[in-house]
Design an enzyme around this catalytic site. Sequence first.
Site, PDB file in Angstrom:
ATOM      1  N   ASP A  40      -7.270  15.882 -11.116  1.00 25.82           N
ATOM      2  CA  ASP A  40      -7.112  16.587  -9.859  1.00 25.82           C
ATOM      3  C   ASP A  40      -8.489  16.956  -9.446  1.00 25.82           C
ATOM      4  OD1 ASP A  40      -6.864  18.668  -7.931  1.00 25.82           O
ATOM      5  OD2 ASP A  40      -5.602  19.910  -9.018  1.00 25.82           O
ATOM      6  N   ILE A  41      -8.914  16.369  -8.303  1.00 26.99           N
ATOM      7  CA  ILE A  41     -10.192  16.125  -7.956  1.00 26.99           C
ATOM      8  C   ILE A  41     -10.674  17.667  -7.281  1.00 26.99           C
ATOM      9  CG2 ILE A  41     -10.447  13.983  -7.544  1.00 26.99           C
ATOM     10  CD1 ILE A  41     -10.687  14.590  -4.332  1.00 26.99           C
ATOM     11  N   ASN A  67     -11.795   7.163  -3.882  1.00 27.56           N
ATOM     12  CA  ASN A  67     -10.925   6.860  -2.893  1.00 27.56           C
ATOM     13  C   ASN A  67      -9.719   8.112  -2.338  1.00 27.56           C
ATOM     14  OD1 ASN A  67      -8.860   4.901  -1.552  1.00 27.56           O
ATOM     15  ND2 ASN A  67      -7.564   5.813  -2.984  1.00 27.56           N
ATOM     16  N   SER A 117     -14.452   6.585   6.561  1.00 28.73           N
ATOM     17  CA  SER A 117     -13.826   5.901   7.584  1.00 28.73           C
ATOM     18  C   SER A 117     -14.518   5.759   9.010  1.00 28.73           C
ATOM     19  CB  SER A 117     -12.521   6.936   7.909  1.00 28.73           C
ATOM     20  OG  SER A 117     -12.020   6.495   9.034  1.00 28.73           O
ATOM     21  N   TYR A 171     -10.239  16.262   9.898  1.00 27.76           N
ATOM     22  CA  TYR A 171     -10.432  14.739   9.105  1.00 27.76           C
ATOM     23  C   TYR A 171     -11.761  14.265   9.387  1.00 27.76           C
ATOM     24  CZ  TYR A 171      -9.337  10.023   6.987  1.00 27.76           C
ATOM     25  OH  TYR A 171      -9.396   9.199   6.512  1.00 27.76           O
ATOM     26  N   GLY A 172     -12.176  13.939  10.654  1.00 33.20           N
ATOM     27  CA  GLY A 172     -13.401  13.064  11.012  1.00 33.20           C
ATOM     28  C   GLY A 172     -14.528  13.929  10.431  1.00 33.20           C
ATOM     29  N   THR A 174     -14.771  15.890   7.873  1.00 33.23           N
ATOM     30  CA  THR A 174     -14.593  15.704   6.150  1.00 33.23           C
ATOM     31  C   THR A 174     -15.431  14.385   5.992  1.00 33.23           C
ATOM     32  OG1 THR A 174     -12.469  14.759   5.977  1.00 33.23           O
ATOM     33  CG2 THR A 174     -12.759  17.211   6.094  1.00 33.23           C
ATOM     34  N   THR A 210      -0.353   2.979   4.963  1.00 31.99           N
ATOM     35  CA  THR A 210      -0.231   3.690   3.811  1.00 31.99           C
ATOM     36  C   THR A 210       0.661   5.324   4.255  1.00 31.99           C
ATOM     37  OG1 THR A 210      -2.381   5.114   4.262  1.00 31.99           O
ATOM     38  CG2 THR A 210      -2.423   3.269   2.805  1.00 31.99           C
TER      39      THR A 210
END
Length: 260
Positions: A40-41, A67, A117, A171-172, A174, A210
């Site tokens: 668990d990171i 990942n 990404s 998200y971007g 991060t 995914t």
Amino acid sequence: MSSCSRVALVTGANKGIGFAIAAVQQLQAEGLSPRFHQLDINDLQSIRALHDFLRREYRGLDMLVNNMGIAFKVADTTPFHILTEVTMKTNFFGTRDVCTELLPPIKPQGRVVNVSSTVSLSALKRCSPELQQKFRSETTTEEELVGLMHKSVEDTKKGVHQKEGWPNTAYGVTKTGITVLSRIQARKLSEQRKGDKVLLNACCPGWVRTDMAGPKATKSSEEGAETPVYLALLPPDAEGPHGQFILEKKLIQWHYPSPL
């Protein structure tokens, strides 16, 4: 496992791109047998337990592919500040904690891949000039980057993130953090372990079908695994790439070119 065997760790390998990375034929051809270990990171104790396992069983590891990551769906109604905090906790701070604990046991000629990404680049270009300068700089420290990531979260809580120069994408931001973190970590490896020839890079796997990206994405998980696996399997005598952002096995410019 014999002393000459190589050990690779792929986080988030229970499904999607991570599963494809851990299962591809190239890794099996390298003599690697996929094996599951709970992680668990977001839990330092879990990360340290894995660190101790790797030290005890294998005296370290040869390849680390970070990942693991999360993203909320576009239609999600979670308040933006909560969405930002949760995404940042896993994607940036969880990955950083894994690196803090697992970069030291990386063996000479080891390979580290942080899955980022192209959204990191588009988010960067939508940051204020001041933030762009900090994220592109060759001298920004890890501590300064951590401070910026904390500030992003706090600014969203205050409702001032756009005024403070942040793009409207949790998200971007991060993933911008992950790409910049990779560049910083690579510099530190070059300074502190120069003779070990450890190579560390960030990469984009592409738009992959995914649970995160959905069924309309253009790549299969196996195709998405190609660039991370390429970087993880760079030959022992390779001198690069190192500290770069890689897409489709090609270097993507991150920082501004130096003036002549």
